[in-house]
Design a protein around this motif. Sequence first.
Motif, PDB file in Angstrom:
ATOM      1  N   ASP A  24       0.779  -1.177   0.024  1.00  0.00           N
ATOM      2  CA  ASP A  24      -0.109  -0.101   0.095  1.00  0.00           C
ATOM      3  C   ASP A  24       0.765   1.113   0.004  1.00  0.00           C
ATOM      4  N   ALA A  25       1.951   1.390   0.829  1.00  0.00           N
ATOM      5  CA  ALA A  25       2.755   2.518   0.762  1.00  0.00           C
ATOM      6  C   ALA A  25       3.523   2.638  -0.529  1.00  0.00           C
ATOM      7  N   ARG A  26       3.715   1.607  -1.274  1.00  0.00           N
ATOM      8  CA  ARG A  26       4.583   1.630  -2.626  1.00  0.00           C
ATOM      9  C   ARG A  26       3.585   2.178  -3.773  1.00  0.00           C
ATOM     10  N   ARG A  27       2.475   1.563  -3.420  1.00  0.00           N
ATOM     11  CA  ARG A  27       1.261   1.952  -4.555  1.00  0.00           C
ATOM     12  C   ARG A  27       0.822   3.548  -4.060  1.00  0.00           C
ATOM     13  N   THR A  28       0.780   4.006  -3.002  1.00  0.00           N
ATOM     14  CA  THR A  28       0.375   5.507  -2.547  1.00  0.00           C
ATOM     15  C   THR A  28       1.530   6.370  -3.110  1.00  0.00           C
ATOM     16  N   ALA A  29       2.625   5.795  -2.981  1.00  0.00           N
ATOM     17  CA  ALA A  29       3.923   6.737  -3.462  1.00  0.00           C
ATOM     18  C   ALA A  29       3.830   6.769  -5.063  1.00  0.00           C
ATOM     19  N   ALA A  30       3.809   5.648  -5.819  1.00  0.00           N
ATOM     20  CA  ALA A  30       3.742   5.724  -7.009  1.00  0.00           C
ATOM     21  C   ALA A  30       2.366   6.567  -7.474  1.00  0.00           C
ATOM     22  N   LEU A  31       1.354   6.499  -6.831  1.00  0.00           N
ATOM     23  CA  LEU A  31       0.044   7.132  -7.301  1.00  0.00           C
ATOM     24  C   LEU A  31       0.312   8.602  -7.080  1.00  0.00           C
ATOM     25  N   THR A  32       0.955   9.160  -6.048  1.00  0.00           N
ATOM     26  CA  THR A  32       1.276  10.443  -5.879  1.00  0.00           C
ATOM     27  C   THR A  32       2.348  11.040  -6.929  1.00  0.00           C
ATOM     28  N   GLN A  33       3.297  10.266  -7.229  1.00  0.00           N
ATOM     29  CA  GLN A  33       4.211  10.620  -8.449  1.00  0.00           C
ATOM     30  C   GLN A  33       3.428  10.853  -9.708  1.00  0.00           C
ATOM     31  N   CYS A  34       2.701  10.045 -10.098  1.00  0.00           N
ATOM     32  CA  CYS A  34       1.965   9.933 -11.372  1.00  0.00           C
ATOM     33  C   CYS A  34       0.925  10.923 -11.327  1.00  0.00           C
ATOM     34  N   VAL A  35       0.125  11.437 -10.182  1.00  0.00           N
ATOM     35  CA  VAL A  35      -0.668  12.367 -10.335  1.00  0.00           C
ATOM     36  C   VAL A  35       0.051  13.823 -10.286  1.00  0.00           C
ATOM     37  N   ARG A  36       1.148  13.819  -9.784  1.00  0.00           N
ATOM     38  CA  ARG A  36       1.988  15.207  -9.609  1.00  0.00           C
ATOM     39  C   ARG A  36       2.557  15.445 -11.280  1.00  0.00           C
ATOM     40  N   GLU A  37       2.829  14.324 -11.855  1.00  0.00           N
ATOM     41  CA  GLU A  37       3.495  14.649 -13.199  1.00  0.00           C
ATOM     42  C   GLU A  37       2.251  14.765 -14.194  1.00  0.00           C
ATOM     43  N   LEU A  38       1.242  14.131 -13.987  1.00  0.00           N
ATOM     44  CA  LEU A  38       0.129  14.712 -14.811  1.00  0.00           C
ATOM     45  C   LEU A  38      -0.371  16.006 -14.660  1.00  0.00           C
ATOM     46  N   SER A  39      -0.623  16.279 -13.122  1.00  0.00           N
ATOM     47  CA  SER A  39      -0.890  17.767 -12.877  1.00  0.00           C
ATOM     48  C   SER A  39      -0.059  19.035 -13.322  1.00  0.00           C
ATOM     49  N   SER A  40       1.318  18.444 -13.360  1.00  0.00           N
ATOM     50  CA  SER A  40       2.402  19.456 -13.657  1.00  0.00           C
ATOM     51  C   SER A  40       2.312  19.658 -15.287  1.00  0.00           C
ATOM     52  N   SER A  41       1.572  18.958 -15.922  1.00  0.00           N
ATOM     53  CA  SER A  41       1.507  19.371 -17.346  1.00  0.00           C
ATOM     54  C   SER A  41       0.679  20.583 -17.663  1.00  0.00           C
ATOM     55  N   GLY A  42       0.249  21.173 -16.682  1.00  0.00           N
ATOM     56  CA  GLY A  42      -0.788  22.346 -16.741  1.00  0.00           C
ATOM     57  C   GLY A  42      -2.130  22.681 -17.062  1.00  0.00           C
ATOM     58  N   VAL A  43      -2.432  21.224 -17.338  1.00  0.00           N
ATOM     59  CA  VAL A  43      -4.229  21.002 -17.327  1.00  0.00           C
ATOM     60  C   VAL A  43      -4.404  19.817 -16.514  1.00  0.00           C
ATOM     61  N   PRO A  44      -5.089  20.174 -15.227  1.00  0.00           N
ATOM     62  CA  PRO A  44      -5.474  19.362 -14.305  1.00  0.00           C
ATOM     63  C   PRO A  44      -6.691  18.512 -14.725  1.00  0.00           C
ATOM     64  N   GLN A  45      -7.365  18.798 -15.890  1.00  0.00           N
ATOM     65  CA  GLN A  45      -8.421  18.044 -16.286  1.00  0.00           C
ATOM     66  C   GLN A  45      -8.001  16.762 -16.736  1.00  0.00           C
ATOM     67  N   GLU A  46      -7.128  16.627 -17.246  1.00  0.00           N
ATOM     68  CA  GLU A  46      -6.332  15.530 -17.972  1.00  0.00           C
ATOM     69  C   GLU A  46      -6.227  14.282 -16.860  1.00  0.00           C
ATOM     70  N   VAL A  47      -6.344  14.465 -15.375  1.00  0.00           N
ATOM     71  CA  VAL A  47      -5.918  13.585 -14.459  1.00  0.00           C
ATOM     72  C   VAL A  47      -7.295  12.960 -14.379  1.00  0.00           C
ATOM     73  N   THR A  48      -7.342  11.614 -14.742  1.00  0.00           N
ATOM     74  CA  THR A  48      -8.508  10.772 -14.627  1.00  0.00           C
ATOM     75  C   THR A  48      -8.245   9.509 -13.831  1.00  0.00           C
ATOM     76  N   HIS A  49      -9.147   8.793 -13.347  1.00  0.00           N
ATOM     77  CA  HIS A  49      -8.660   7.346 -12.729  1.00  0.00           C
ATOM     78  C   HIS A  49      -8.292   6.597 -13.635  1.00  0.00           C
TER      79      HIS A  49
END
Length: 79
Positions: A24-49
């Motif tokens: 669970d700790a590894r998944r949460t860390a990977a999920l956090t990193q993935c969402v940060r990468e996607l949201s840093s692209s400038g368009v937060p609407q691109e972040v989907t489940h």
Amino acid sequence: MPHWNHKQKQKRRREPAELLKARDARRTAALTQCVRELSSSGVPQEVTHTLVAERMGVPVQYVRWKYPSVEHLLAMAEA
């Protein structure tokens, strides 16, 4: 003592709860990193489940269960 007759050291057996906690700790860390990468692209609407699950390699149901809305995903990544 020959190589083929050498006994290997036994690893300590880990409890299932310990394994689940580590996963669970590894998944949460990977999920956090993935969402940060996607949201840093400038368009937060691109972040989907679906997009996050595909990039992480986990089931979409897990991401939706853990973070029911996109706002939860974004809030988790900012924390």
